[in-house]
Design a protein around this motif. Structure first.
Motif, PDB file in Angstrom:
ATOM      1  N   GLU A 250     131.321 -80.168   9.243  1.00 50.81           N
ATOM      2  CA  GLU A 250     130.969 -80.652  10.576  1.00 50.81           C
ATOM      3  C   GLU A 250     130.700 -79.475  11.507  1.00 50.81           C
ATOM      4  O   GLU A 250     131.390 -78.459  11.464  1.00 50.81           O
ATOM      5  N   VAL A 251     129.688 -79.638  12.340  1.00 48.73           N
ATOM      6  CA  VAL A 251     129.295 -78.607  13.298  1.00 48.73           C
ATOM      7  C   VAL A 251     129.168 -79.273  14.660  1.00 48.73           C
ATOM      8  O   VAL A 251     128.472 -80.286  14.798  1.00 48.73           O
ATOM      9  N   GLU A 252     129.829 -78.718  15.664  1.00 46.40           N
ATOM     10  CA  GLU A 252     129.742 -79.307  16.997  1.00 46.40           C
ATOM     11  C   GLU A 252     128.356 -79.057  17.587  1.00 46.40           C
ATOM     12  O   GLU A 252     127.802 -77.959  17.475  1.00 46.40           O
ATOM     13  N   VAL A 253     127.785 -80.092  18.203  1.00 47.21           N
ATOM     14  CA  VAL A 253     126.439 -80.013  18.771  1.00 47.21           C
ATOM     15  C   VAL A 253     126.440 -80.617  20.170  1.00 47.21           C
ATOM     16  O   VAL A 253     127.391 -81.287  20.579  1.00 47.21           O
ATOM     17  N   SER A 254     125.361 -80.404  20.874  1.00 46.59           N
ATOM     18  CA  SER A 254     125.195 -80.993  22.198  1.00 46.59           C
ATOM     19  C   SER A 254     124.767 -82.448  22.065  1.00 46.59           C
ATOM     20  O   SER A 254     123.903 -82.774  21.246  1.00 46.59           O
ATOM     21  N   VAL A 255     125.378 -83.316  22.862  1.00 44.96           N
ATOM     22  CA  VAL A 255     125.019 -84.728  22.804  1.00 44.96           C
ATOM     23  C   VAL A 255     123.560 -84.943  23.175  1.00 44.96           C
ATOM     24  O   VAL A 255     122.908 -85.868  22.692  1.00 44.96           O
ATOM     25  N   LYS A 256     123.012 -84.077  23.987  1.00 45.39           N
ATOM     26  CA  LYS A 256     121.621 -84.225  24.422  1.00 45.39           C
ATOM     27  C   LYS A 256     120.630 -83.890  23.304  1.00 45.39           C
ATOM     28  O   LYS A 256     119.460 -84.225  23.397  1.00 45.39           O
ATOM     29  N   LYS A 257     121.122 -83.237  22.241  1.00 43.66           N
ATOM     30  CA  LYS A 257     120.239 -82.854  21.141  1.00 43.66           C
ATOM     31  C   LYS A 257     120.557 -83.612  19.852  1.00 43.66           C
ATOM     32  O   LYS A 257     120.059 -83.259  18.783  1.00 43.66           O
ATOM     33  N   MET A 258     121.373 -84.644  19.945  1.00 41.54           N
ATOM     34  CA  MET A 258     121.823 -85.322  18.733  1.00 41.54           C
ATOM     35  C   MET A 258     120.690 -85.955  17.937  1.00 41.54           C
ATOM     36  O   MET A 258     120.764 -86.056  16.712  1.00 41.54           O
TER      37      MET A 258
END
Length: 419
Positions: A250-258
């Protein structure tokens, strides 16, 4: 490092030092005992102490790690507001909950929740304690495919499970800042949320066509997760938006780029307000058809890495009866220690005459409802139920109108997995 983190670190060091000293003392004591039979007994005791000490260290480390979790208070406040529960202290939302639209929403949710609790959830809770828990090792993780945002029933059936992995097509969207919305828009948001819950309240499952319309109004599954988690007695500590990379991590990402990622998900960290125990809940928005999984080998690795696990399937539209969903069916059969499902899950022919699977049947098997009836009745399953089934004191699934509901539990003692 803040005071909480310092305390957690010191706690862990102290427990570790105490554990080592205790182990050394007992070892010296035992090695000074007589030879022969006493030496063998001493060795057995030492081996047992090593196991206890190892478990103690792990438990201490886990508790120390939990102390390091920093609660997102604003997130929990938002979740309580959305769940129709009063704020626990003064904040920007405690003012808004005095508005008439929120007071009306709270009254409606309280009434619906109580009705569902009295007619279904209390029965599930008692049955889980008296029957289900005796047959399922709920220290394992839970995989819940075709789940939608239904944390509710997963939690009531597997209340002691520490990690849930859920997956469905319903989208993940950022929740708007409720304080910045106009009163009219907040009223519209809560009204849409109430409508989206109607099928769970009345029927125990989400209807896909209704969900597509409702989630467009409340913008994804997060408000529904908030509602179920808070109403079930949890506080939201953290929420992270993630993607699963090609290696299964798992890699944390920005919700705006999901939307840019193939395996977008959200990871919740919860704490039971009464027991203070921590849970982790994953939800992924993706297709688990054969084509969908072929395009997401990292997600398949992520799921298999959690094996052996328990699996729960409810109201899954009979998708695993189709060839296009053979891959997810194989994953369940190859990695599950137990599988609790209605007839919408894995067809009975994959368990029949398989000595490695032990089946227990609950309730009354009846033909599928009209929406799915064509060619889906399973005569062999009907015969298995007629040979012997145990009572099922609640309704959970498509037969909500007649209450002629059924479930089956398939389990096995050992499982070899290729992760």
């Amino acid at each position: 490092m803040n005071l909480k983190n310092i305390f957690a670190l010191q706690f862990y060091k102290t427990m570790k030092k105490f554990s080592i000293l205790y182990f050394v003392f007992i070892t010296v004591l035992l090695t000074s005992s007589c030879s022969g039979k006493k030496d063998i007994q001493a060795k057995n005791v030492r081996d047992s102490l090593r196991k206890v000490d190892s478990v103690y260290k792990i438990d201490s480390a886990r508790k120390a790690a939990e102390l390091l979790i920093v609660k997102d208070t604003a997130l929990d406040n938002t979740a309580r507001f959305i769940a129709g529960l009063p704020q626990l202290g003064p904040n920007s939302l405690s003012v808004l909950q005095k508005d008439k639209y929120w007071v009306d929403f709270q009254a409606s949710m309280d009434a619906n929740w109580k009705k569902m609790l009295d007619t279904r959830l209390v029965k599930i809770e008692k049955w889980e304690q008296d029957v289900f828990s005796k047959s399922v090792n709920d220290s394992l993780k839970l995989f819940y495919p075709f789940s939608g945002p239904d944390f509710l029933h997963a939690n009531f059936l597997y209340p002691r499970t520490k990690e849930y992995v859920m997956v469905a097509l319903e989208p993940i969207r950022e929740v708007s800042s409720l304080e910045k919305l106009s009163e009219k828009d907040r009223d519209r948001f809560l009204d849409s949320l109430g409508r989206s819950l109607r099928d769970i309240f009345n029927k125990s499952y989400f209807i896909t066509n209704h969900m597509q319309k409702d989630l467009a109004q409340i913008k994804g599954v997060l408000p529904l997760f908030y509602f179920f988690m808070e109403r079930s007695g949890y506080e939201l500590l953290q929420q992270k938006f993630i993607n699963i990379d090609s290696t299964g991590n798992e890699v944390e990402v920005s919700v705006k780029k999901m939307n840019q990622y193939k395996s977008p998900g959200v990871k919740f960290i919860l704490r039971n307000r009464e027991s203070k125990k921590i849970k982790t809940v994953y939800y992924f928005s993706l297709s688990i058809s054969n084509g969908g999984l072929k395009d997401r080998p990292g997600y398949v690795k992520f799921v298999k890495a959690r094996a052996p696990f328990n699996t729960f399937v409810k109201s899954a539209s009979y998708l695993m009866h189709l060839n296009d969903f053979s891959k997810i069916r194989e994953i369940l059969l190859g990695n599950s220690t137990s599988l609790f499902q209605d007839d919408t899950g894995v067809p009975y022919r994959f368990f029949k005459d398989k000595p490695e699977w032990i089946g227990t049947f609950f309730g009354e098997y009846v033909p599928p409802v009209e929406d799915f009836s064509r060619g889906l009745f399973q005569p062999a399953l009907d015969s298995a139920f007629k040979k012997g089934s145990q009572p099922l004191p609640f309704s959970l699934g498509y037969h909500w109108s007649t209450r002629k509901q059924h479930y089956m539990l398939f389990g096995r003692e050992t499982l070899n997995t290729n992760k």
